[in-house]
Design an enzyme around this catalytic site. Structure first.
Site, PDB file in Angstrom:
ATOM      1  N   GLU A  45      -0.223  28.663 105.160  1.00 18.97           N
ATOM      2  CA  GLU A  45       0.027  28.166 103.803  1.00 18.97           C
ATOM      3  C   GLU A  45       1.224  28.955 103.285  1.00 18.97           C
ATOM      4  O   GLU A  45       1.097  30.105 102.864  1.00 18.97           O
ATOM      5  CB  GLU A  45      -1.201  28.375 102.913  1.00 18.97           C
ATOM      6  CG  GLU A  45      -1.010  27.837 101.504  1.00 18.97           C
ATOM      7  CD  GLU A  45      -2.100  28.307 100.557  1.00 18.97           C
ATOM      8  OE1 GLU A  45      -1.777  28.539  99.375  1.00 18.97           O
ATOM      9  OE2 GLU A  45      -3.256  28.445 100.999  1.00 18.97           O
TER      10      GLU A  45
ATOM     11  N   CYS B  48       2.966  29.174  95.040  1.00 15.66           N
ATOM     12  CA  CYS B  48       3.656  28.325  96.007  1.00 15.66           C
ATOM     13  C   CYS B  48       3.686  26.886  95.530  1.00 15.66           C
ATOM     14  O   CYS B  48       4.507  26.093  95.994  1.00 15.66           O
ATOM     15  CB  CYS B  48       2.989  28.426  97.381  1.00 15.66           C
ATOM     16  SG  CYS B  48       1.219  28.125  97.352  1.00 15.66           S
TER      17      CYS B  48
END
Length: 514
Positions: free
Chosen positions: A250, A284
């Site tokens: 991720e 993110c």
């Protein structure tokens, strides 16, 4: 010539090591705590202890594990204020935002308890006409020992969701938290060990820097989940490739939001300012670039500028966003703002002067060139770059042309879903921001430089279990497809039968449409 300059990322320095992790109280900058750094010996011992626990943990079955997960959930709830206070101290985010992480973890545990057996339990599959005397099914079995390397921006919720899925799937797990927030990692492991004293080694913690993460991988994991920067993720993936250790990555994002001609601009402005500035832009999935249709551009800029000016920065009770806990991120944020200004952008809010030594105030950049760092590279700060586009087709092309592919958002009264389906990303919120990160049933992950694999939802549970396929003979066959000495013409007859059936089906379709 060999370049020995260390690679600095938003995770820290790749490969960094030391004897102690020293944390600070982000509100004051004063030292908060010290933790010994785990090395190769500690990593090997932790993996061995986890492996010895993984088999008995799997043998408990879904209900046995669910019982202990429910006990863990109670323990987290009881100690939730302690966990939130640790997040606030080590990460710096406002206390209420820290409480959001605790609430999220509680919801993730509940989802795993209610859905693990349904998703990962034995699943019957259709019989094959070629072997009608065989039944078939699939069972999902744990990898064994899962390593989780977590980030500092959401130090509880991000690694915690992965740990929950890994444990619910029957694995033992070892967390290597960020060196910025090791106390949060220690806390979540303490809650487990208090709630599940009969399986303390199903969840362990190893503190340290990048070298500790490398030692954990070398110690013989069966799977790794890493959350962090693209640069570190590539290093981690390369190391895992040496032993063919499967890995969930991720990584970063440069999430775009499209504001269409028919958007509700008041709604869009409220959600986009929050989506860009919340958690000091340290996400993110933070909305970093807004692609705004020309016809509504000026009105939208006015609205977001008014809202961004009202966002309160600090460490007191009234603050809405906190400091930047990783000092090396400050110059990156400053560079991205300056680069945009140098290429012709204007700061309607903030600017280079908004970047202090520890705090960064919100910045809205307008008239940003599409090739600016603020549009192409992850800023990881409370900034929003606004790019004027002719229409939504141009906006879609910009987002799809980037190297990231994590989250996104679309604001349109009538065409939200149609626009969203054209985006080459892992997640999209329509007429809202970042909602896909809140619902534990929604798969979370990206493509391209944003990584691969998924956490959350059914895909997240299956990420930590591999499918084991079974077939079993139920009786004699007309002829065996899996031995020599078949009757002469058996396979030719079988092929002719299938051919005739397919042709008959096509004939039926022709009759129906004729």
């Amino acid at each position: 010539m060999i370049n020995n300059t260390p690679t600095v990322t938003r995770d820290g320095v790749i490969g960094q090591n030391g004897s102690q992790v020293v944390t600070v109280d982000q509100a004051t900058g004063a030292e908060f705590a010290r933790y010994p750094v785990a090395g190769k010996e500690e990593a090997v011992a932790a993996v061995a202890a986890a492996r010895s626990s993984a088999g008995p943990w799997w043998d408990l079955g879904f209900e046995g594990r669910a019982e202990r997960l429910r006990a863990w959930r109670r323990e987290i709830a009881v100690g939730g204020e302690e966990g939130a206070a640790l997040i606030h101290t080590e990460n710096g985010k406002p206390l209420d935002e820290a409480r959001v992480e605790v609430l999220g973890i509680l919801e993730h545990v509940q989802y795993a308890v209610e859905n693990a057996e349904r998703v990962l339990g034995r699943r019957e599959v259709p019989d094959s006409p070629t072997v009608p005397n065989q039944r078939a099914w699939v069972e999902y079995q744990p990898y064994g020992v899962v390593g989780v390397i977590g980030p500092w921006n959401f130090p509880l919720l991000t690694p915690g969701a992965i740990l929950i899925e890994a444990i619910a799937a029957g694995n033992a797990a070892i967390l290597k938290p960020s060196q910025i927030t090791p106390g949060v990692g220690e806390w979540i492991v303490r809650t487990w060990q208090r709630a599940v004293p009969d399986f303390p080694n199903v969840l362990q913690c190893l503190n340290g820097f990048g070298a500790t993460g490398g030692a954990l991988i070398e110690a013989g994991l069966n799977k790794l989940a890493f959350t962090g920067s693209v640069a570190t993720g590539k290093t981690v993936a390369a190391q895992c490739a040496q032993t063919l250790t499967p890995v969930l990555l991720e990584l970063g994002g440069k999430d775009g939001v499209i504001v269409a001609e028919d958007a509700d601009l008041d709604e869009a402005a409220r959600h986009i300012v929050w989506g860009a500035m919340q958690n000091t832009g340290h996400g993110c999935i933070s909305l970093e670039v807004a692609y705004v249709a020309e016809s509504v551009h000026d009105e939208f800029v006015e609205k977001i500028s008014d809202l961004a000016k009202q966002v309160r920065v600090g460490s007191d009770e009234d603050a809405e966003i906190g400091p930047v806990p990783l000092p090396t991120q400050i110059p990156i944020i400053r560079e991205h703002i300056q680069d945009a200004l140098d290429r012709g952008a204007t700061a309607t809010v903030g600017g280079v002067e908004a970047v202090g030594e520890r705090y960064v105030a919100p910045t809205i950049l307008v008239g940003v060139s599409p090739d600016s760092l603020a549009v192409t590279e992850e800023t990881f700060g409370p900034t929003l770059a606004v790019v004027k586009v002719a229409d939504t087709e141009e906006a879609i092309a910009h987002i799809n042309g980037g190297r990231y592919g994590l989250g996104s958002a679309v604001f349109s009264r009538d065409r939200g879903e149609a626009i969203a389906r054209q985006l080459h990303v892992g997640m999209t919120s329509i007429n809202d921001a970042l909602v896909f990160s809140i619902n534990p049933a929604v798969p979370f992950g990206g493509r391209g430089d944003s990584g691969y694999g998924r956490k959350q939802g059914e895909e997240g549970l299956r990420e930590f279990a591999y499918p084991h396929s079974f077939t079993a003979k139920t009786g004699p066959a007309q002829f065996s497809a899996t031995t020599f000495g078949r009757p002469a013409g058996a396979m030719a007859g079988a092929l002719a039968g299938v051919r005739n059936r397919i042709l008959a089906e096509d004939g039926e379709k022709a009759d129906a449409t004729g």
